[in-house]
Design an enzyme around this catalytic site. Structure first.
Site, short mmCIF file in Angstrom:
data_model
loop_
_atom_site.label_atom_id
_atom_site.label_comp_id
_atom_site.label_asym_id
_atom_site.label_seq_id
_atom_site.Cartn_x
_atom_site.Cartn_y
_atom_site.Cartn_z
N GLY A 182 -7.54 -4.65 7.28
CA GLY A 182 -6.95 -3.73 8.25
C GLY A 182 -7.72 -3.61 9.55
O GLY A 182 -7.48 -2.71 10.35
N GLU A 187 -11.24 -10.23 -1.06
CA GLU A 187 -10.90 -9.42 0.10
C GLU A 187 -12.18 -8.78 0.66
O GLU A 187 -12.57 -7.69 0.19
CB GLU A 187 -9.92 -8.31 -0.28
CG GLU A 187 -8.61 -8.82 -0.84
CD GLU A 187 -7.49 -7.80 -0.63
OE1 GLU A 187 -6.46 -8.20 -0.09
OE2 GLU A 187 -7.66 -6.63 -0.97
N LYS A 195 0.85 -1.21 0.00
CA LYS A 195 0.00 0.00 0.00
C LYS A 195 0.88 1.26 0.00
O LYS A 195 1.91 1.26 -0.66
CB LYS A 195 -0.99 -0.06 1.16
CG LYS A 195 -1.79 -1.38 1.17
CD LYS A 195 -2.95 -1.39 2.12
CE LYS A 195 -3.67 -2.74 2.04
NZ LYS A 195 -4.86 -2.82 2.87
N GLU A 231 -9.67 -0.30 -1.68
CA GLU A 231 -9.28 1.08 -1.35
C GLU A 231 -9.31 1.95 -2.59
O GLU A 231 -9.63 3.14 -2.52
CB GLU A 231 -7.89 1.07 -0.69
CG GLU A 231 -7.97 0.51 0.73
CD GLU A 231 -6.72 -0.22 1.19
OE1 GLU A 231 -5.66 -0.08 0.56
OE2 GLU A 231 -6.84 -0.95 2.21
P1 13P Z 1 -4.59 -6.30 5.71
O1 13P Z 1 -3.78 -7.55 5.59
O2 13P Z 1 -3.83 -5.15 6.33
O3 13P Z 1 -5.92 -6.54 6.35
O4 13P Z 1 -4.89 -5.81 4.21
C1 13P Z 1 -5.35 -6.72 3.28
C2 13P Z 1 -5.30 -6.07 1.95
O5 13P Z 1 -5.99 -5.11 1.68
C3 13P Z 1 -4.35 -6.63 0.97
O6 13P Z 1 -4.57 -6.09 -0.29
#
Ligand code: 13P
Length: 250
Positions: free
Chosen positions: A172, A166, A11, A96
């Site tokens: 997150g 996801e 990210k 996102e």
């Molecule tokens: P997290 O592992 O921080 O929950 O994020 C997952 C994600 O969005 C991977 O693209």
């Protein structure tokens, strides 16, 4: 036989010195991995990380791309540019990007086609929000996203893709999907691919789970029959945690 695929989505994190330190720490920890491994740094660290990965078993991926190969698209980065940097993969349609940058199923489809034309494998992200899950709309939403992403793609194209399921409520939050919730969604997605293409194609496409995956829950999630790997956010920013997930893959 699908080989597990664990990818780190960094990210909006890591300057070049930080990226260098993470990759140097990660390389020896995953050198004997049975799973395929990739890291997806921000654009600014791709060249640095790519140089460090030469000769290793870790592949390079990007997090986004333009739907056009070149032209008047200020601020964009194209699939041929990513190919030039050594990218094998590119994440497309992450929640996102859908939430904060207005990405649509149609845009995801255009990007997938542009990536395939440049010889890069798209990691196509789908997943429902908490409100959608609570309204029993998970399958409807995921079906719309999967059918949108694959519109106009041939079976040969589809074989070059990866799906990342996801659930937005798991990203997150520290609240991962249960192994059964993940398996149910992955099985549903594989069924959609079988309808769009055929059983052999659906059986060959890898479907990653993403959302609060960590070393302590990875083995159980990855042991589900239709869970073929993980797309890891937070835990991919620490070499030991990411390696713990990689080495938990069957
Ligand atoms: P997290 O592992 O921080 O929950 O994020 C997952 C994600 O969005 C991977 O693209």
């Amino acid at each position: 036989m699908r080989i597990a695929f664990i990818a780190g989505n960094w990210k909006l994190n890591k300057t070049r010195p930080e990226a260098r330190a993470l990759v140097e720490a990660l390389k020896p920890l995953v050198a004997n991995a049975k799973a395929e491994v990739a890291v997806c740094p921000p654009f600014t660290a791709l060249e640095t990380v790519g140089a460090l990965l030469t000769g290793s078993n870790i592949r390079l991926g990007a997090q986004n791309c333009c739907h056009e190969p070149s032209g008047a698209f200020t601020g964009e980065v194209s699939p041929p540019m990513l190919k030039d940097l050594g990218c094998d993969y590119c994440i497309v349609g992450h929640s996102e990007r859908r939430q904060y940058f207005g990405e649509t199923d149609e845009g995801v489809n255009k990007k997938a086609k542009a990536l395939l034309a440049a010889g890069i494998k798209p990691i196509l992200c789908v997943g429902e929000t908490l409100a959608q899950r609570e309204a029993n709309e998970t399958e409807k939403v995921v079906e719309r996203q999967v059918c949108g992403a694959y519109a106009g793609l041939s079976a040969a194209d589809a074989l070059q893709t990866v799906v990342a399921y996801e659930p937005v409520w798991a990203i997150g939050t520290g609240r991962n999907a249960t192994p059964q919730q993940a398996q149910d969604a992955h099985k549903f997605i594989r069924g959609l691919l079988a309808k769009l293409y055929d059983q052999a194609t659906a059986g060959a496409v890898r479907i990653q789970y993403g959302g609060s995956m960590k070393p302590s829950n990875a083995a159980e999630l990855l042991s589900q029959p239709d869970v073929d790997g993980g797309l890891i956010g937070g835990a991919s920013l620490k070499a030991e945690d990411f390696a713990g997930i990689v080495n938990a893959a069957p």
